[in-house]
Design a protein around this motif. Structure first.
Motif, PDB file in Angstrom:
ATOM      1  N   TYR A  24    -153.635 -19.563 -67.814  1.00 35.23           N
ATOM      2  CA  TYR A  24    -154.127 -18.470 -68.658  1.00 35.23           C
ATOM      3  C   TYR A  24    -154.542 -19.068 -69.996  1.00 35.23           C
ATOM      4  CZ  TYR A  24    -154.005 -14.477 -71.856  1.00 35.23           C
ATOM      5  OH  TYR A  24    -154.313 -13.546 -72.811  1.00 35.23           O
ATOM      6  N   LEU A  25    -155.840 -18.947 -70.337  1.00 29.19           N
ATOM      7  CA  LEU A  25    -156.388 -19.567 -71.535  1.00 29.19           C
ATOM      8  C   LEU A  25    -157.212 -18.554 -72.328  1.00 29.19           C
ATOM      9  CD1 LEU A  25    -157.681 -22.876 -69.881  1.00 29.19           C
ATOM     10  CD2 LEU A  25    -155.495 -22.541 -71.049  1.00 29.19           C
ATOM     11  N   ALA A  53    -149.036 -11.564 -73.196  1.00 26.28           N
ATOM     12  CA  ALA A  53    -149.400 -12.339 -72.017  1.00 26.28           C
ATOM     13  C   ALA A  53    -148.206 -13.173 -71.562  1.00 26.28           C
ATOM     14  CB  ALA A  53    -150.597 -13.231 -72.316  1.00 26.28           C
ATOM     15  N   LEU A  54    -147.504 -13.764 -72.510  1.00 27.81           N
ATOM     16  CA  LEU A  54    -146.314 -14.538 -72.194  1.00 27.81           C
ATOM     17  C   LEU A  54    -145.266 -13.658 -71.517  1.00 27.81           C
ATOM     18  CD1 LEU A  54    -144.777 -17.203 -72.432  1.00 27.81           C
ATOM     19  CD2 LEU A  54    -144.145 -16.558 -74.757  1.00 27.81           C
ATOM     20  N   GLY A 102    -139.269 -15.974 -75.466  1.00 28.99           N
ATOM     21  CA  GLY A 102    -139.038 -14.572 -75.785  1.00 28.99           C
ATOM     22  C   GLY A 102    -139.353 -13.666 -74.606  1.00 28.99           C
ATOM     23  N   THR A 103    -138.519 -12.656 -74.394  1.00 30.53           N
ATOM     24  CA  THR A 103    -138.672 -11.810 -73.215  1.00 30.53           C
ATOM     25  C   THR A 103    -139.466 -10.550 -73.478  1.00 30.53           C
ATOM     26  OG1 THR A 103    -136.537 -10.767 -73.731  1.00 30.53           O
ATOM     27  CG2 THR A 103    -136.519 -12.628 -72.211  1.00 30.53           C
ATOM     28  N   SER A 104    -139.846 -10.305 -74.710  1.00 33.08           N
ATOM     29  CA  SER A 104    -140.600  -9.088 -74.985  1.00 33.08           C
ATOM     30  C   SER A 104    -141.614  -9.329 -76.078  1.00 33.08           C
ATOM     31  CB  SER A 104    -139.671  -7.942 -75.413  1.00 33.08           C
ATOM     32  OG  SER A 104    -140.431  -6.799 -75.749  1.00 33.08           O
ATOM     33  N   GLY A 105    -142.867  -9.017 -75.799  1.00 26.74           N
ATOM     34  CA  GLY A 105    -143.886  -9.089 -76.836  1.00 26.74           C
ATOM     35  C   GLY A 105    -144.137  -7.742 -77.472  1.00 26.74           C
ATOM     36  N   LEU A 143    -154.389  -8.729 -66.517  1.00 26.94           N
ATOM     37  CA  LEU A 143    -153.573  -9.924 -66.315  1.00 26.94           C
ATOM     38  C   LEU A 143    -152.382  -9.627 -65.420  1.00 26.94           C
ATOM     39  CD1 LEU A 143    -152.800 -12.851 -66.908  1.00 26.94           C
ATOM     40  CD2 LEU A 143    -151.671 -12.052 -69.003  1.00 26.94           C
ATOM     41  N   ASP A 144    -151.745  -8.500 -65.618  1.00 35.17           N
ATOM     42  CA  ASP A 144    -150.586  -8.141 -64.796  1.00 35.17           C
ATOM     43  C   ASP A 144    -150.971  -8.044 -63.320  1.00 35.17           C
ATOM     44  OD1 ASP A 144    -147.707  -7.005 -64.706  1.00 35.17           O
ATOM     45  OD2 ASP A 144    -148.887  -5.502 -63.625  1.00 35.17           O
TER      46      ASP A 144
END
Length: 485
Positions: free
Chosen positions: A250-251, A211-212, A102-105, A187-188
């Protein structure tokens, strides 16, 4: 999605569990049952995509089957599109027709008091926020004579965050802390600094959708590690880290989002060294670390066992305090935080001074705020659990000891259809595929327990109604998009 390493025969045997047990439905010959069991692991997200399966002889020996049976099962999986093979190289898990992530969270929110929104695992502001704002306003004049740009963050807030890490047993200096506009922003920035386009980033599946999205936006190649029903299989995670040789991992070890699992201390001890050996930096998301409700004590931070300064820890105010207070942080080696601060200047210069002062005062009231949060969340979690067991007893879940949500296994792979159906009944939920690759995790649903008890009971009632109607009522499209947080 990049290749996700390999799984040994003994590991796949553990994942398959009692696939031939007396309680299992028999469907055809043994090879077909084995193929179906592997296919179920893939579609439920328990086995990652892009994983090299063990050689036929190895798996046959591990399962106590003939090699002919395993060969036929692999052939069946290739024919259905769940396995791709290269002669002399091996066989890798796949989905029919390929798969995409998926491209958008994040979708635009709609304010609607009639909707019970279970798409967001987030709480309203605590009452202590008002006093924190008033105290911050009194502090503000001392900062008004400067330009107001603090790329690393205000010293008073960095010291407060560092003190909290030290209190948890991880000695930390203020220079190891950089304040950000939330954990997502942290994260970014880390991805911008450390990951070049095309390099691999390892993530758990399922994982936090935003995050994905950030990893995909960095043009990294995603490597997946599938969490099991009991959380992390230590040997499998470490072998995946070694095989993937990702630039970054990333965990979410503390009350994982969305499953609620808590990583055991023994695996935390082994993880940094295994990652360092193959050049992988580890980003540990501790957003939920303050939200222990019961059960075992929170284990030491993963960074406690880091001997090579390869672990970066991110956290923030959004989940324990309030999402409207966009304050997060990174804890890392001082050389890394300095480089992150330099990188952020091209993005947003610094976090707002007033919000940082508010955050510092809220952290000063930490014990009072968190005690109230934990009591409230415990009651709501227990209410949601009781309602689900009463109205939907065929749904399975592990009651988490912390965090904000249940990761519920449905009685059939109908998560997306159910989400669309229950939307028409006034409940918004996040379907399982939002937390991983499309085509997987249709058997799962994330249900936060952040709403008032009456809302949770009513939401479960409407979910039960929706589940009853899924097979007989045409599903209309979603009325509106939603936030998954």
């Amino acid at each position: 999605m990049a290749l996700a390493g390999s799984v040994r025969g003994s590991q796949l045997t553990r994942l398959l569990g009692d696939w031939q047990g007396p309680g299992r439905r028999r469907s055809g010959p043994e090879y077909a049952q084995l193929a179906g069991a592997v296919r179920s692991l893939l579609t439920d997200g328990r086995l990652a995509l892009g994983v090299r399966l063990p050689a036929e002889r190895e798996l046959a020996q591990a399962l106590g089957l003939s090699r002919t049976t395993v060969t036929a099962a692999y052939r069946t999986l290739r024919e259905s599109g769940h396995l791709t093979s290269r002669r002399g190289a091996g066989s890798w898990t796949a989905l029919p027709g390929g798969h995409r992530v998926g491209t958008s969270g994040l979708w635009a929110p709609i304010e609607d008091d009639e909707i019970i929104d279970l798409g967001q695992a987030a709480l309203p502001a605590p009452p202590e926020l008002t006093d924190a704002v008033a105290a911050a306003a009194e502090d503000l004049p001392a900062y008004l004579t400067s330009a107001g740009y603090h790329p690393m963050g205000l010293p008073v807030l960095r010291e407060a965050v560092a003190a909290d890490f030290s209190r948890r047993g991880l000695p930390t200096l203020a220079d190891q802390i950089m304040i950000t506009g939330g954990a997502q922003h942290a994260l970014d920035l880390i991805l911008r600094l450390l990951v070049a386009p095309g390099q691999r980033t390892l993530l758990e599946t399922p994982t936090y959708p935003n995050a994905l999205t950030a990893v995909l936006a960095s043009r990294a190649r995603v490597v997946g590690y599938a969490l099991g029903d009991a959380g992390w299989d230590g040997d499998l995670l470490l072998s995946t880290v070694r095989d993937a040789r990702a630039r970054l991992a990333y965990l979410i070890p503390d009350y994982h989002n969305p499953t609620g699992h808590l990583m055991e201390t023994a695996l935390r001890e082994r993880l940094p060294a295994a990652a360092h050996a193959v050049g992988t930096d580890v980003v540990v998301d501790e957003t939920f670390a303050d939200l222990r409700l019961d059960g075992p004590e929170l284990p030491p931070s993963v960074a406690t066992f880091d001997r090579a300064a390869r672990v970066l820890t991110v956290g923030g105010m959004s989940k324990p305090y309030w999402g409207g207070l966009r304050i997060g942080w990174v804890r890392a080696a001082t050389s890394i935080t300095a480089r992150l601060a330099a990188a952020r200047v091209a993005v947003d210069m610094s976090s707002p001074v007033l919000e940082q002062l508010v955050a510092a005062h809220l952290l000063g009231a930490r014990e009072q705020v968190l005690a109230a949060r934990r009591a409230q969340l415990t009651a709501r979690r227990d209410t949601l659990v009781a309602a689900l067991r009463a109205r939907l007893p065929e749904w399975r879940f592990v009651v988490p000891h912390g965090g904000l949500s249940l990761w519920v296994e449905l009685d059939a792979p109908v998560s997306s259809v159910l989400a669309r159906t229950v939307e028409e009944l006034g409940v918004r939920v996040a379907a399982g595929p939002r937390f991983g690759a499309d085509g997987t995790m249709e058997r799962f649903l994330r249900l936060p327990y952040t709403r008032p008890e009456a809302d949770l009971v009513e939401a479960v009632e409407r979910l039960a109604q929706a589940r009853e109607s899924v097979d007989r009522v045409p599903v209309r499209p979603l009325r509106a998009p939603a936030i998954v947080a």
